[in-house]
Scaffold this motif. Structure first.
Motif, short mmCIF file in Angstrom:
data_model
loop_
_atom_site.label_atom_id
_atom_site.label_comp_id
_atom_site.label_asym_id
_atom_site.label_seq_id
_atom_site.Cartn_x
_atom_site.Cartn_y
_atom_site.Cartn_z
N GLU A 91 -6.56 36.95 16.34
CA GLU A 91 -7.72 36.22 15.87
C GLU A 91 -7.86 34.94 16.68
O GLU A 91 -6.89 34.21 16.85
N LEU A 92 -9.06 34.70 17.20
CA LEU A 92 -9.32 33.50 17.98
C LEU A 92 -10.47 32.73 17.35
O LEU A 92 -11.45 33.31 16.91
N ASP A 93 -10.35 31.43 17.34
CA ASP A 93 -11.41 30.56 16.85
C ASP A 93 -12.34 30.28 18.03
O ASP A 93 -11.87 30.02 19.15
N THR A 94 -13.64 30.32 17.81
CA THR A 94 -14.58 30.09 18.91
C THR A 94 -14.40 28.69 19.51
O THR A 94 -14.68 28.50 20.69
N ARG A 95 -13.90 27.75 18.73
CA ARG A 95 -13.67 26.40 19.29
C ARG A 95 -12.60 26.45 20.36
O ARG A 95 -12.63 25.68 21.32
N GLU A 96 -11.62 27.38 20.23
CA GLU A 96 -10.59 27.54 21.26
C GLU A 96 -11.20 28.13 22.53
O GLU A 96 -10.81 27.77 23.64
N LEU A 97 -12.12 29.06 22.39
CA LEU A 97 -12.71 29.73 23.55
C LEU A 97 -13.77 28.88 24.24
O LEU A 97 -13.81 28.80 25.46
N PHE A 98 -14.66 28.28 23.46
CA PHE A 98 -15.81 27.58 24.02
C PHE A 98 -15.57 26.10 24.29
O PHE A 98 -16.22 25.54 25.16
N GLY A 99 -14.69 25.45 23.54
CA GLY A 99 -14.55 24.01 23.67
C GLY A 99 -15.88 23.37 23.30
O GLY A 99 -16.41 23.63 22.24
N ASN A 100 -16.45 22.59 24.21
CA ASN A 100 -17.76 21.96 23.95
C ASN A 100 -18.90 22.70 24.65
O ASN A 100 -20.01 22.20 24.73
N LEU A 101 -18.64 23.90 25.16
CA LEU A 101 -19.66 24.70 25.84
C LEU A 101 -20.39 25.61 24.86
O LEU A 101 -19.92 25.87 23.77
N ARG A 102 -21.56 26.09 25.25
CA ARG A 102 -22.34 27.02 24.42
C ARG A 102 -22.27 28.45 24.97
O ARG A 102 -22.74 29.38 24.34
N GLN A 103 -21.71 28.61 26.18
CA GLN A 103 -21.66 29.93 26.79
C GLN A 103 -20.41 30.06 27.65
O GLN A 103 -20.03 29.13 28.33
#
Length: 71
Positions: A35-47
């Motif tokens: 399970e991954l949190d989108t905050r881990e993947l995206f940081g401050n990016l939208r894409q």
């Protein structure tokens, strides 16, 4: 898993590094985070860009906070 910053884009490569490795034993698979949190993947990016089977996909967060995956 490898995250590579590319100017304002962020590339997530899952397939390339795992392709050359032997299969993991069943017990090791349970130790990995599934399970991954989108905050881990995206940081401050939208894409972000995801490489899979030599193709690039874009995973985007909409204004409504939903995820869209496009090829």
């Amino acid at each position: 898993m490898t995250l590579i910053a590319n100017s304002q884009k962020q590339r997530l490569s899952l397939a390339s590094s795992s392709r050359n490795r032997p299969p993991m034993p069943a017990s090791s698979k349970r130790d990995h985070k599934t399970e991954l949190d989108t905050r881990e993947l995206f940081g401050n990016l939208r894409q972000i860009e995801i490489q899979h089977n030599d193709e690039t996909y874009r995973l985007s967060i909409t204004k409504q906070g939903k995820l869209i995956l496009t090829k």
